[in-house]
Design a protein around this motif. Structure first.
Motif, PDB file in Angstrom:
ATOM      1  N   LEU A  48       0.831  -1.202   0.000  1.00 45.35           N
ATOM      2  CA  LEU A  48       0.000   0.000   0.000  1.00 45.35           C
ATOM      3  C   LEU A  48       0.869   1.257   0.000  1.00 45.35           C
ATOM      4  CD1 LEU A  48      -2.869   1.087   0.076  1.00 45.35           C
ATOM      5  CD2 LEU A  48      -2.801   0.890   2.586  1.00 45.35           C
ATOM      6  N   TYR A  49       1.918   1.233   0.805  1.00 51.97           N
ATOM      7  CA  TYR A  49       2.851   2.360   0.810  1.00 51.97           C
ATOM      8  C   TYR A  49       3.504   2.529  -0.557  1.00 51.97           C
ATOM      9  CZ  TYR A  49       6.942   5.188   1.859  1.00 51.97           C
ATOM     10  OH  TYR A  49       7.906   6.181   1.834  1.00 51.97           O
ATOM     11  N   GLY A  50       3.914   1.421  -1.177  1.00 57.89           N
ATOM     12  CA  GLY A  50       4.522   1.477  -2.501  1.00 57.89           C
ATOM     13  C   GLY A  50       3.572   2.045  -3.549  1.00 57.89           C
ATOM     14  N   ALA A  51       2.289   1.715  -3.439  1.00 58.71           N
ATOM     15  CA  ALA A  51       1.302   2.236  -4.392  1.00 58.71           C
ATOM     16  C   ALA A  51       1.181   3.751  -4.264  1.00 58.71           C
ATOM     17  CB  ALA A  51      -0.051   1.564  -4.159  1.00 58.71           C
ATOM     18  N   VAL A  52       1.261   4.252  -3.034  1.00 59.09           N
ATOM     19  CA  VAL A  52       1.209   5.708  -2.834  1.00 59.09           C
ATOM     20  C   VAL A  52       2.397   6.375  -3.517  1.00 59.09           C
ATOM     21  CG1 VAL A  52       1.352   7.549  -1.119  1.00 59.09           C
ATOM     22  CG2 VAL A  52      -0.107   5.562  -0.694  1.00 59.09           C
ATOM     23  N   GLN A  53       3.585   5.786  -3.330  1.00 60.28           N
ATOM     24  CA  GLN A  53       4.783   6.390  -3.918  1.00 60.28           C
ATOM     25  C   GLN A  53       4.786   6.272  -5.440  1.00 60.28           C
ATOM     26  OE1 GLN A  53       6.541   8.128  -1.718  1.00 60.28           O
ATOM     27  NE2 GLN A  53       5.122   7.267  -0.197  1.00 60.28           N
ATOM     28  N   ALA A  54       4.266   5.169  -5.959  1.00 62.02           N
ATOM     29  CA  ALA A  54       4.311   4.936  -7.401  1.00 62.02           C
ATOM     30  C   ALA A  54       3.196   5.653  -8.148  1.00 62.02           C
ATOM     31  CB  ALA A  54       4.254   3.431  -7.685  1.00 62.02           C
ATOM     32  N   TRP A  55       1.991   5.646  -7.600  1.00 60.63           N
ATOM     33  CA  TRP A  55       0.825   6.148  -8.342  1.00 60.63           C
ATOM     34  C   TRP A  55       0.087   7.277  -7.638  1.00 60.63           C
ATOM     35  CZ3 TRP A  55       0.637   0.453  -7.816  1.00 60.63           C
ATOM     36  CH2 TRP A  55       1.309  -0.175  -8.874  1.00 60.63           C
TER      37      TRP A  55
ATOM     38  N   GLU B 249      -3.996  15.873   5.459  1.00 62.07           N
ATOM     39  CA  GLU B 249      -2.639  16.335   5.771  1.00 62.07           C
ATOM     40  C   GLU B 249      -1.630  15.196   5.840  1.00 62.07           C
ATOM     41  OE1 GLU B 249      -0.366  19.022   9.197  1.00 62.07           O
ATOM     42  OE2 GLU B 249      -2.500  18.611   9.344  1.00 62.07           O
ATOM     43  N   PHE B 250      -1.998  14.102   6.479  1.00 62.76           N
ATOM     44  CA  PHE B 250      -1.144  12.923   6.586  1.00 62.76           C
ATOM     45  C   PHE B 250      -1.847  11.794   5.839  1.00 62.76           C
ATOM     46  CE2 PHE B 250      -0.228  15.552  10.203  1.00 62.76           C
ATOM     47  CZ  PHE B 250       1.136  15.419  10.431  1.00 62.76           C
ATOM     48  N   ASN B 251      -1.396  11.474   4.652  1.00 61.60           N
ATOM     49  CA  ASN B 251      -2.045  10.446   3.845  1.00 61.60           C
ATOM     50  C   ASN B 251      -1.989   9.113   4.590  1.00 61.60           C
ATOM     51  OD1 ASN B 251      -2.959   8.630   1.946  1.00 61.60           O
ATOM     52  ND2 ASN B 251      -1.613   9.317   0.313  1.00 61.60           N
ATOM     53  N   PRO B 252      -3.119   8.606   5.099  1.00 61.77           N
ATOM     54  CA  PRO B 252      -3.081   7.376   5.904  1.00 61.77           C
ATOM     55  C   PRO B 252      -2.641   6.158   5.107  1.00 61.77           C
ATOM     56  CG  PRO B 252      -5.339   7.981   5.419  1.00 61.77           C
ATOM     57  CD  PRO B 252      -4.491   9.131   4.951  1.00 61.77           C
ATOM     58  N   LEU B 253      -2.813   6.197   3.779  1.00 61.42           N
ATOM     59  CA  LEU B 253      -2.383   5.066   2.966  1.00 61.42           C
ATOM     60  C   LEU B 253      -0.861   4.912   3.004  1.00 61.42           C
ATOM     61  CD1 LEU B 253      -4.664   5.601  -0.167  1.00 61.42           C
ATOM     62  CD2 LEU B 253      -5.140   4.305   1.926  1.00 61.42           C
ATOM     63  N   ALA B 254      -0.158   6.000   3.293  1.00 63.28           N
ATOM     64  CA  ALA B 254       1.293   5.946   3.438  1.00 63.28           C
ATOM     65  C   ALA B 254       1.707   5.870   4.903  1.00 63.28           C
ATOM     66  CB  ALA B 254       1.931   7.173   2.778  1.00 63.28           C
TER      67      ALA B 254
END
Length: 365
Positions: free
Chosen positions: A177-184, A197-202
Motif C-alpha cells: 500500500l505504501y509502494g502504491a502511494v509512492q508509485a501512483w 494532511e497525513f495520507n493514511p495510505l502511506a
C-alpha cells in the motif's frame, strides 16, 4: 507461553515528552526555537513520525497482550473504546480550534485568517463542515494528525491476526500500500477544499512497523538488538539528513521532495527509523532514574501526551498569531519558552492533582 506485561519504559515517557515540546514550538510559526532546535531542522523527518511509530508500538503490544490473555474479543474490547475516545477528542479539538480561529478572524487585523487556515467551509456551510470533520476527511490546518492515528488503529486487529498466521509476511500488504502511494499517488479525497494532511495510505506503514516491533518485544523480551552494522547505517542516514538540511539552508540543494510529508517520502521513513534505532542503542537501560524536576515533568508530559498535545495546539496557535502580528522579538521567543514550561507544568499538575489525574486516566482507558 504466558506473556507478562513489561515494566513501564521510562525512556519512552521522556521521549514522548520531548517530542511534545518539539511539536509545540514547531507549530508556533515564527519562533527561532521551532525553526532550529527541532528534529526536522536537522533531518528529513520530524516528531510526527516518531509518535505514529510509538503509538503502533504501544497499541500493538497492548492488543497482543489482551488477546493472548483473553482471546481476540478481549483485544477488540480494549481497542474499540480507545478509537471511540480518540475520535471524540479529535472532534472536541476541531470545535475548540474553530472557535479560536474564528474569534481571531473577527477581532485581530488579519484579514481572511479563517479561510487561510482552511476553516472557510465551516463559515459557509457548517451543516456540511462538521459532518465532514466527523468523517476525518475535512482537515483544516493542524487538524490532520489525530485522524491518521484513528485510521491506523482500524488496521491493527487485521494486521496482528495476519502476523499470528503468516509471521513477517503480514507486513507485505502494508508495504504494498505504501509502494502504491509512492508509485501512483494514491490518496484519500479531502473535503471542503482541504487536503488530507497525513495520507493514511502511506503513514500506516510506520504504525504497522511499530505494532510489529511492539508484538515482537512481548515475545522476545526486546524489539530489536544492537547491531553495529545497523547502527552504522542509521548513523549514515542521520548524517545525510544533516548534510541535506545544511545544503538547503545554503541554497545548494532543495530537499523538499526528499522530505515530502503528506505522502511520507521514503527518506522520511528511513530517517525516522534510523533516529528511533539510534535512540534505542544510546539508551539501553529500561528504567531511567528521574532525578530532577525537569526530567519528571518531561516524563509526565510523555504519559499525558495526548492531552499535552491538545493544549499545545491552542497555545501554539496563539503564539503564531502574535508572531504574524509583531514579527520576531525576544519577548515573543521568551513566550515560546514559557509555553514549553506551561505544558510541562500542566502535565506535572495533572499527575499531582487526584481529581484531574482520574479524569485524564478515565479518558485514556
Amino acid at each position: 507461553m504466558i506473556l507478562q506485561r513489561p515494566p513501564r519504559d521510562t525512556r519512552l515517557d521522556l521521549l514522548r515528552g520531548w517530542l511534545q515540546l518539539q511539536i509545540f514550538v514547531s507549530h508556533a510559526h515564527g519562533s527561532l526555537i521551532g525553526a532550529w532546535l527541532i528534529t526536522a531542522a536537522w533531518g528529513f523527518s520530524d516528531s510526527s513520525e516518531q509518535f505514529v511509530y510509538l503509538s503502533g508500538f504501544a497499541l500493538g503490544s497492548v492488543f497482543t497482550l489482551k488477546a493472548h490473555r483473553g482471546g481476540w474479543r478481549a483485544g477488540l474490547l480494549d481497542l474499540v473504546p480507545r478509537i471511540r475516545r480518540l475520535w471524540a477528542t479529535h472532534m472536541i479539538v476541531v470545535c475548540g480550534m474553530a472557535a479560536m480561529v474564528i474569534a481571531v478572524n473577527l477581532s485581530v487585523p488579519l484579514p481572511g485568517e479563517a479561510r487561510r487556515l482552511g476553516w472557510g467551509w465551516l463559515l459557509e456551510a457548517p451543516w456540511f463542515a462538521l459532518p465532514g470533520a466527523a468523517t476525518l476527511l475535512w482537515q483544516p490546518n493542524e487538524m490532520g494528525i489525530l485522524p491518521v492515528f484513528l485510521w491506523s488503529m482500524l488496521l491493527l486487529p487485521g494486521f496482528l491476526w495476519l502476523v499470528g498466521r503468516i509471521g513477517a509476511w503480514a507486513l507485505l500488504p502494508s508495504l504494498a500500500l505504501y509502494g502504491a502511494v509512492q508509485a501512483w499517488g494514491w490518496h484519500l479525497p479531502g473535503l471542503g477544499g482541504t487536503e488530507v494532511e497525513f495520507n493514511p495510505l502511506a503513514w500506516q506503514l510506520l504504525f504497522i512497523l511499530g505494532a510489529w516491533f511492539g508484538r515482537r518485544a512481548l515475545f522476545r523480551g526486546r524489539a530489536i538488538g544492537v547491531n553495529r552494522w545497523l547502527l552504522g547505517g542509521a548513523g549514515l542516514v542521520l548524517l545525510a539528513g544533516v548534510l541535506g538540511r545544511l545544503a538547503e539552508q545554503r541554497g545548494i540543494y532543495d530537499i523538499s521532495a526528499l522530505a515530502a510529508k503528506q505522502d511520507l517520502a521514503p527518506a522520511r521513513v528511513l530517517h525516522s527509523l534510523a533516529l528511533a534505532y539510534a535512540v534505542v542503542c544510546a539508551f539501553r537501560v529500561r528504567e531511567v532514574a528521574l532525578r530532577g524536576a525537569l526530567s519528571r515533568a518531561l516524563a509526565a508530559a510523555g504519559r499525558q501526551s495526548l492531552h499535552v498535545f491538545c493544549v499545545g495546539l491552542f497555545l501554539s496557535y496563539g503564539l503564531a498569531v502574535l508572531f504574524r502580528l509583531h514579527g520576531w522579538s525576544p519577548w515573543l521567543e521568551a513566550l515560546a519558552v514559557a509555553g514549553c514550561c506551561a505544558l510541562l507544568g500542566f502535565a506535572a499538575l495533572s499527575e499531582g492533582t487526584p481529581g484531574l489525574t482520574r479524569a485524564l486516566k478515565d479518558s485514556q482507558k
